[in-house]
Enzyme design. Structure first.
Site, PDB file in Angstrom:
ATOM      1  N   GLN A 220       5.161 -12.866  12.784  1.00  0.00           N
ATOM      2  CA  GLN A 220       5.434 -12.033  11.845  1.00  0.00           C
ATOM      3  C   GLN A 220       6.478 -11.317  12.231  1.00  0.00           C
ATOM      4  OE1 GLN A 220       0.445 -11.121  11.426  1.00  0.00           O
ATOM      5  NE2 GLN A 220       1.839  -9.129  10.851  1.00  0.00           N
ATOM      6  N   ARG A 366      -4.467  -5.668  10.705  1.00  0.00           N
ATOM      7  CA  ARG A 366      -3.933  -4.669   9.100  1.00  0.00           C
ATOM      8  C   ARG A 366      -4.456  -3.202   9.761  1.00  0.00           C
ATOM      9  NH1 ARG A 366      -5.637  -7.232   2.703  1.00  0.00           N
ATOM     10  NH2 ARG A 366      -4.099  -6.050   2.740  1.00  0.00           N
ATOM     11  N   CYS A 367      -3.581  -2.798  10.715  1.00  0.00           N
ATOM     12  CA  CYS A 367      -4.134  -1.325  11.346  1.00  0.00           C
ATOM     13  C   CYS A 367      -2.592  -1.821  12.500  1.00  0.00           C
ATOM     14  CB  CYS A 367      -4.814  -1.671  12.348  1.00  0.00           C
ATOM     15  SG  CYS A 367      -5.191  -1.007  13.529  1.00  0.00           S
ATOM     16  N   GLU A 736      -2.024  -1.825   5.096  1.00  0.00           N
ATOM     17  CA  GLU A 736      -3.295  -1.257   6.130  1.00  0.00           C
ATOM     18  C   GLU A 736      -3.778  -0.412   5.727  1.00  0.00           C
ATOM     19  OE1 GLU A 736      -0.657  -1.589   9.883  1.00  0.00           O
ATOM     20  OE2 GLU A 736      -1.490   0.719   9.837  1.00  0.00           O
TER      21      GLU A 736
END
Ligand code: CDP
Length: 782
Positions: A220, A366-367, A736
């Site tokens: 990523q 997702r944070c 997110e």
């Protein structure tokens, strides 16, 4: 002026350009890559959570036909590669040398002609272990006399990692001393896992002749990874090329550097052939970046129905190696929004981290750096407080919201929220839900012996890390680059430092260029993932792409437009100052029939520039965000509980999100639906657990439950738009938000169904078994 086609820039639900290849099965993932002479890597993993290694014998594995090498920690140690630095400034074993510290830890690797041979040969590696006590909770880890997990670290005499704090203890203590009521909540945010569809892996190809290492890897953050590879392996950075091809999801799982990448690269370097590592599902769930695992205690001080103070104590279980991707100067992201959407004058938050015999990680699933835990805590606490003082949870929230005129708002923990209108988002959600009617129905149902619960979460999120002075990963400033080139025929190539894992970047970033330069999105090709071909930047996680790279894209487009204006003036034989940018073209003021498009200008940039001007039409921009963006929203959930079984079902789920200006509303809605699905999953079923010996329960999709379409509720979406004042397009991140904000709404709904009987808390995942036990205890079971 000739009628022009509408530019499908910002605000248009353009169909995803990348789907042309994905729906035809033409995506290229790392596992699609096969190189001549490629070898395959398989790990031997530890069966124990904590054990001393007394011997490793690789002779039987090495003798297998087709095995090229067996790599051990001892071999790596000879090249100073047995340990690697983590993104949090700790160290992590690449292959175990002295001890194994969690079940599933990589102990040795077989490199063979085929993946099957490698898997078979792994079974023939003989390791003698001397089992030690496995520590599976941070509470036990911090007890006096607990075995020291990281005994190889100089000066490490216990399992303590860090103590961080934010806010002001003195003013908070005063608020509590003067409160007319104090409300407390103890809760645990369990360990869960991003579990992307595609697990991690790589193909490492070190060319002995050129010295160039090309690594196709599930990354990523390819640029940051390249720099860290250079620092760890001592390879010159320009001789490392990381290519992150199409990714089958990431959700934070593909941010850390894993042993597989390092061993495959080292093996390719030593053997002189390409090496592929493909992680299987159990490997992914048992050893790569887990998320959460936070024990939390929160207290609210209340006076006259207002929250006057917040006190929080957190204990984080970081596993055997501290490897959260964490900005070094801003230690705990949770501090940003732990006060939530509320105007709380005093707060004091402390958090402590401990080593345990579990896999490392603590990734931002997702944070953004643990904000999910903070959001969950404050939204659960606020609901508890409302019950305790006998006020409707919605009214209580409204009484305590930060008001629109208070923005930019400085929180009690020292962060500046950029913009917000919390009451507007909540009002819209309640209207969509029919809140008053739902409450009436709940009363009537209760009278008939049925249990309905209504849960609300009015979350504030923080995304877009972050300003270079305050945010860095391993010392690298969190800026991102955008490079844009307009070709002579008006077609453009945009190169970005971020990396989509399914978020639709090839569409939305093309739309930003379209908006700024009057092109159509189809005229812009977006390229990401190849470090030899894209500008530097920290990558995609924590919903930072739109806030940072989106801004870089707008700024580089504007830079190009400024040059284009000079060329247009030359073509139109007008003064530059007499040109207006209108409807996606330069128009001479007062003479609308005289205009030039970017395509006209682009051709001139290579054929007919003004005397003395450098040719070409391209630029690069590195964006350093002045602040984070603070998206927000209200989620409202209605559940029904079966009193005979404890099974709960979601009847309604209304989600109103405000992420400022939406680039592509359709993609934003997709992001929110995906996020809600994951939030529901965390609330209802996802759990990585451990038995007392440290055996991981949750190492496959039979034990680790993820929802299918069957279990996933229907979502009803709504939006408000409060632009970010510091983002060039007014956009905030969104990817997110729903995963951060929604778990509290689901849990609040189940608790609400039982609140009249005194139930105040249920721990995630809220299984039917836990609800059944609560029903029995409350005398509500049937
Ligand atoms: O960093 P990541 O791409 O995961 O998250 P994001 O910046 O929240 O963007 C997720 C997707 O939603 C991207 O394709 C964005 O361009 C899109 N988006 C949008 O269209 N409008 C916004 N205000 C925010 C995101």
């Amino acid at each position: 002026m000739a009628a022009t086609e509408e530019i499908r820039g910002v605000g248009h639900s353009v169909k995803r350009l990348e789907d042309a290849r994905f729906i035809r099965g033409k995506g290229t993932y790392f596992d699609d890559i096969t190189l001549p002479g490629m070898l395959h890597l398989e790990f031997m993993r530890s069966p124990f959570a904590h054990a001393r290694i007394t011997s490793i014998d690789t002779a039987r594995a090495e003798a297998v036909d087709g095995v090229v090498a067996v790599v051990t920690g001892e071999l790596l140690a000879q090249h100073n590669l047995a340990w690697m630095p983590t993104l949090s400034g700790d160290t992590q074993a690449v292959l175990a040398t002295d001890k194994v510290r969690f079940q599933g830890q990589e102990v040795a690797a077989v490199i063979a002609e085929s993946a099957y041979i490698a898997k078979d040969a792994v079974e023939l590696i003989d390791v003698d272990y001397e089992p030690l006590e496995a520590i599976t909770t941070p509470q036990r880890a911090l007890e006096d006399g607990a075995p020291v997990i990281r005994d190889e670290k100089e000066g490490q005499a216990d399992n303590h990692i860090y103590d961080w704090e934010a806010g002001d203890k003195e003013t908070t203590d005063k608020a509590f001393a003067e409160a007319d009521k104090v409300v407390e909540l103890d809760t645990f945010y369990p360990r869960c896992h991003p579990a992307p569809l595609e697990c991690c892996g790589c193909v490492a190809d070190v060319n002995a002749a050129t010295g160039k290492a090309t690594i196709y890897m599930t990354s990523q953050a390819p640029h940051a990874h390249r720099t860290l590879f250079a620092l760890v392996a001592g390879l010159p950075e320009h001789k490392i090329r990381i290519i992150s091809p199409d990714l089958g999801g990431g959700f934070g799982n593909k941010v850390p550097i894993y042993p597989g990448y390092v061993v495959a690269t080292a093996a390719s370097l030593l053997i002189g052939r390409p090496v592929k590592w493909v992680e299987d599902r159990t490997g992914n769930l048992i050893s790569t970046g887990f998320a959460r695992d936070y024990h939390m205690h929160g207290e609210l001080a209340l006076k006259d129905g207002r929250i006057t103070g917040l006190r929080v104590k957190m204990l984080s279980d970081n596993g055997a190696f501290f490897s959260d991707a964490q900005p070094t100067k801003c230690k705990a992201g949770l501090f940003h929004i732990v006060t939530g959407s509320y105007d709380i004058p005093a707060a004091h938050v402390v958090t402590e981290g401990a080593y345990t015999n579990k896999a490392p990680g603590g990734v931002a699933y997702r944070c953004s750096f643990r904000v999910t835990e903070a959001s969950y805590l404050i939204e659960r606490l606020v609901q508890t407080a409302a019950y305790e003082i006998g006020v409707d949870p919605v009214e209580f929230r409204k009484q305590n919201f930060i008001r629109p005129e208070q923005f930019p708002y400085k929180s009690a923990t020292g962060f500046t929220y950029d913009s917000g209108d919390y009451a507007a988002a909540m009002d819209l959600a309640l209207e969509k839900l029919g809140y008053e009617e739902m409450r009436r129905e709940q009363e009537e149902a209760r009278a008939e012996g049925k249990l309905i619960g209504i849960g609300v979460a009015s979350f504030t999120e923080v995304v877009g890390a972050g300003h270079g002075a305050d945010y860095d990963i391993a010392g690298l400033r969190m800026n991102d680059g955008a490079e844009l080139r307009i070709h002579p025929t008006g077609k453009a190539v945009l190169k970005l430092s971020v990396k989509s894992q399914g978020q639709g970047h090839e569409t939305t970033f093309a739309q930003i260029v379209a908006e700024e330069l009057g092109l159509q999105p189809e005229d812009v090709e977006v390229q990401e993932g190849d470090t030899d071909n894209t500008p530097y930047g920290l990558g995609t996680y924590a919903s930072r792409s739109t806030p940072v790279s989106g801004a870089a894209t707008a700024m580089v487009s504007r830079r190009i437009r400024a040059k284009a204006q000079k060329i247009a003036a030359h073509l139109l034989e007008a003064s530059e100052d007499d040109l207006e940018w209108e409807g996606g073209r330069f128009v001479v003021r007062g003479a609308p029939e005289k205009s030039k498009t970017i395509a006209d200008v682009a051709f001139a940039a290579y054929t007919n520039v003004p005397e003395g001007m450098e040719g070409g039409l391209e630029g690069v921009y590195y964006y350093d965000p002045p602040n984070m963006t603070y998206p927000f929203g209200t989620y409202a959930v209605v559940v029904e509980i079966d009193r005979g079984t404890g099974v709960w079902k979601v009847r309604r789920c209304v989600a109103v999100d405000d992420c400022g200006v939406r680039i592509n509303p359709m993609i934003v809605e997709g992001q929110i639906m995906g996020g809600l699905t994951e939030g529901f999953a965390i609330a209802a079923m996802e759990l990585i657990d451990f038995d007392e010996d440290g055996n991981c329960i949750g190492a496959n999709f039979v034990d680790y439950l993820i929802p299918t379409a069957w279990e996933t509720p229907k979502f009803e979406l709504g939006e408000t738009v409060t632009p970010s004042p510091h983002h060039p397009l007014g956009a905030k991140g969104v990817g997110e938000s729903a995963t951060v904000g929604s778990p509290a709404a689901f849990v609040n709904a189940v608790v609400d169904a039982l609140a009249h009987a005194g139930v105040r808390n249920l721990e995630m995942p809220v299984t039917s078994g836990k609800v059944w036990a609560a029903l029995q205890e409350a005398g509500l079971a049937e």
